[in-house]
Design an enzyme around this catalytic site. Structure first.
Site, PDB file in Angstrom:
ATOM      1  N   ARG A 103     -30.501  71.440  29.902  1.00  0.00           N
ATOM      2  CA  ARG A 103     -31.591  70.901  29.066  1.00  0.00           C
ATOM      3  C   ARG A 103     -31.062  69.971  27.987  1.00  0.00           C
ATOM      4  O   ARG A 103     -31.665  68.923  27.728  1.00  0.00           O
ATOM      5  CB  ARG A 103     -32.390  72.057  28.460  1.00  0.00           C
ATOM      6  CG  ARG A 103     -33.526  71.645  27.512  1.00  0.00           C
ATOM      7  CD  ARG A 103     -34.347  70.464  27.996  1.00  0.00           C
ATOM      8  NE  ARG A 103     -34.819  70.605  29.364  1.00  0.00           N
ATOM      9  CZ  ARG A 103     -35.229  69.585  30.113  1.00  0.00           C
ATOM     10  NH1 ARG A 103     -35.173  68.344  29.649  1.00  0.00           N
ATOM     11  NH2 ARG A 103     -35.648  69.792  31.335  1.00  0.00           N
ATOM     12  N   LYS A 138     -36.656  53.032  12.102  1.00  0.00           N
ATOM     13  CA  LYS A 138     -37.604  54.099  12.456  1.00  0.00           C
ATOM     14  C   LYS A 138     -37.037  54.905  13.622  1.00  0.00           C
ATOM     15  O   LYS A 138     -37.501  54.835  14.751  1.00  0.00           O
ATOM     16  CB  LYS A 138     -38.968  53.501  12.791  1.00  0.00           C
ATOM     17  CG  LYS A 138     -39.616  52.793  11.607  1.00  0.00           C
ATOM     18  CD  LYS A 138     -40.924  52.139  11.991  1.00  0.00           C
ATOM     19  CE  LYS A 138     -41.533  51.397  10.799  1.00  0.00           C
ATOM     20  NZ  LYS A 138     -42.779  50.690  11.154  1.00  0.00           N
ATOM     21  N   LYS A 170     -38.754  44.467   0.403  1.00  0.00           N
ATOM     22  CA  LYS A 170     -40.091  44.686   0.951  1.00  0.00           C
ATOM     23  C   LYS A 170     -41.127  44.665  -0.169  1.00  0.00           C
ATOM     24  O   LYS A 170     -40.809  44.463  -1.348  1.00  0.00           O
ATOM     25  CB  LYS A 170     -40.122  45.989   1.728  1.00  0.00           C
ATOM     26  CG  LYS A 170     -39.046  46.044   2.826  1.00  0.00           C
ATOM     27  CD  LYS A 170     -39.219  47.207   3.753  1.00  0.00           C
ATOM     28  CE  LYS A 170     -40.289  46.900   4.785  1.00  0.00           C
ATOM     29  NZ  LYS A 170     -40.358  47.953   5.827  1.00  0.00           N
ATOM     30  N   GLU A 200     -39.519  40.323   2.887  1.00  0.00           N
ATOM     31  CA  GLU A 200     -40.765  40.518   3.619  1.00  0.00           C
ATOM     32  C   GLU A 200     -41.902  39.763   2.938  1.00  0.00           C
ATOM     33  O   GLU A 200     -42.051  39.826   1.714  1.00  0.00           O
ATOM     34  CB  GLU A 200     -41.106  42.008   3.665  1.00  0.00           C
ATOM     35  CG  GLU A 200     -42.410  42.332   4.356  1.00  0.00           C
ATOM     36  CD  GLU A 200     -42.769  43.793   4.236  1.00  0.00           C
ATOM     37  OE1 GLU A 200     -42.497  44.541   5.187  1.00  0.00           O
ATOM     38  OE2 GLU A 200     -43.315  44.197   3.182  1.00  0.00           O
ATOM     39  N   ASP A 221     -44.636  39.811   8.179  1.00  0.00           N
ATOM     40  CA  ASP A 221     -45.222  41.107   8.493  1.00  0.00           C
ATOM     41  C   ASP A 221     -46.712  41.012   8.782  1.00  0.00           C
ATOM     42  O   ASP A 221     -47.492  40.506   7.970  1.00  0.00           O
ATOM     43  CB  ASP A 221     -44.985  42.075   7.327  1.00  0.00           C
ATOM     44  CG  ASP A 221     -45.335  43.505   7.684  1.00  0.00           C
ATOM     45  OD1 ASP A 221     -44.961  43.943   8.790  1.00  0.00           O
ATOM     46  OD2 ASP A 221     -45.979  44.180   6.868  1.00  0.00           O
TER      47      ASP A 221
END
Length: 284
Positions: A103, A138, A170, A200, A221
């Site tokens: 597994r 992410k 950002k 950004e 964005d």
């Protein structure tokens, strides 16, 4: 595939932790109870759907960390496209060890092959345009190195690996710093000449302000296709252009056609479905 494998020193702690999580405090009580000691088997890792293979080194480590007597022979290396029913590798050795590691080996192999397969689908969708497909931060905690490796296996490229690779200013950074100019100027005063600065922007007006500050890259964005096309004209090669925001296989071609340099996609690592691969018995 010319992509070099990741060093074992990166892979082994991940595989060892996964095995320890599965073995708990008593080991594999099922295999120990059911399978006779010393019984040997020949099994195969087989694709149950079409896709791109990635993660064989982790699968091999899972088996070998349980028992060094397990041998895995690879028939379809990382980066190979496989079809349903195709044998990827054969695994031979003590039955208890193979079942114990099964597994964990499949968790890594199916997950990373799923990422490689998803990446390849987007890369194919934008073929003929100049845009590269890149992943983001992410990622699954602890698995960033191998997930980003799987993106490369699928023909994509990597964005920064962490907060220390590059500066990405950002919207929240801009808001807290008091605007685009103070944010960029502070960033430039704090880093060396090898650290790139990306900013950004959400609007063309913000882009115009940013371009006056000569960033290395701009993150466009959630812009529409028309806005992206205008943004590429405005930038005119003065910075790397990166499109981002809810991009899918279906929408990627139109975005690539705007002339952006990069298309960054978070779901490649955080939500790509697995590639179904199984460990099959009986013998070859």
């Amino acid at each position: 595939m010319n992509l070099p494998p990741l060093p074992a020193i990166i892979l082994e702690p991940l595989v060892r932790a996964a095995l320890l999580e599965d073995l708990g405090r008593a080991g594999d009580v099922t295999s120990d109870a059911v399978v006779p000691r010393g019984h040997r088997v020949t099994t195969v890792l087989a694709a149950r759907q079409t896709g791109i293979v990635a993660g064989l080194d982790l699968a091999m480590l899972a088996f070998r960390l349980i028992d060094q007597d397990v041998e895995m022979t690879v028939h379809r290396a990382d980066g190979s496209e496989v079809v349903q029913g195709e044998i990827i590798a054969s695994v031979v050795g003590p039955a208890r060890a193979i079942l114990t590691a099964e597994r964990t080996a499949l968790n890594f192999l199916c997950h990373l092959s799923g990422i490689a397969t998803a990446t390849a689908s987007v890369v194919a969708a934008v073929r003929g345009h100049g845009a590269s497909i890149v992943c983001t931060r992410k990622t699954t905690p602890g698995l960033r190195a191998v997930e980003k490796y799987a993106v490369r296996v699928g023909g994509g490229s990597n964005h920064r690996f962490g907060l220390d690779d590059a500066i990405l200013i950002k919207d929240n950074h801009i808001a807290i710093a008091g605007g685009i100019r103070p944010a960029v100027e502070r960033a430039r005063s704090c880093v060396g000449h090898l650290v790139k600065i990306e900013v950004e922007v959400d609007t063309l007006a913000q882009l115009e302000e940013v371009l006056a500050l000569a960033p290395d890259a701009v993150l466009l964005d959630n812009m529409s296709v028309d806005e992206l096309r205008q943004a590429v004209v405005m930038v005119s090669g003065r910075a790397i252009t990166e499109a981002s925001g809810r991009i899918t296989v279906a929408t990627a071609p139109a975005i690539a056609a705007t002339g952006v340099d990069l298309i960054s996609i978070g779901w490649l690592t955080h939500s790509a479905p697995i590639l179904d691969i199984g460990l099959d018995y009986p013998k070859l």
